[in-house]
Enzyme design. Sequence first.
Site: not given
Ligand SMILES: [Zn+2]
Length: 352
Positions: A291, A253, A77
């Site tokens: 992103d 995640h 990020s």
């Molecule tokens: Zn991440």
Amino acid sequence: MKRLCCFIVILFVSFPALAQEKMPKNVIFMIGDGMGPEQVKAAGIYLNGQEGSLSFESFPVKSEVMTKSADSDVTDSAAAATAMATGVKVKNQVVSIALPGDGKDLKTMADIFREQGKLTGILTSSYANDATPACFCAHARKRDEYEELSRQMMNVGRPNLLFGGGCKGMNPVLLKEAGYAVATDRESMDKLAADSKYWAGLFGPSILPMEKDGNFDKLPHLSQMVKKALQLLDNDKGFFIMIEGGLIDKAGHANNIEANIAETIEFANAVRTVSDWAKDRKDTLVIVTADHETGGLTVLKNNGKDKYPDVEWKSKGHSGVNVPLYAWGINSEAFNKPLDNTDFFKIITSWK
Ligand SMILES: [Zn+2]
């Protein structure tokens, strides 16, 4: 004379880039952290029974963005936000300084807007000095230099509006010392008044609660933070705000599709809040992008509205797939082509 007119018409039709675009009064830059194309698809299917149905998917401009960083096909990020905020590719972990390069601070989009006399805002549902918000108003060799990032955000980068979850190096006392009017929950956020010009919302001890858990108590949802931010920032000279749906990434995640969908839907709610505010305006640009993608998600089967789709995750980390881009409003057609993540800065700062 006729020939001259003809020449001028041909010039503008053939070379529209020669016509200098004017800077929009307001620029609203929205980032879904970890929101790849399949995350968008999954959330649309769950919410409405079909893909292509989230608020921002009806924007007139749709494209995609390449995300790789200076040292990896798979960005983090920090490198991605640095590329978007400054137009420069850096190594993963780096917060808006020239690495590779001379290690100097890179000028950010927020700096440019401030120089034009506009108000600036940074807003996230993650903790306030997480990589994405930090890259728009601070500089460090590593994204985990949290105390230093907080110091810079409060005292140097100093956006007019800073909303996010609690974090190391930032607290209401320090924010007040830095000149901010400070809110810590939904009620005090609603009381922030436009005359202050520096507003901070530091909500809870860390990231905002996950939408799936619904345990918000007195804390605001992302879309509520956005509604208040627009009310505070709206002014005669205009404003820039970066708004991050920061928790799509955390759910990615964890390979948790339920949480991932809930966060993406709340991000779409935040975009709807922006669209409702902007819909009758002719002076505002809204960009929605990501992103990077997180989890290597693929949607396998649409199980209908209010049912979770069958999905497959390929990893617990980020992937290098292109992320979606949506744009609405003045100058939005400038984004109607495949872009690199450094192009946002280049395009926007080319406007006068
Ligand atoms: Zn991440």
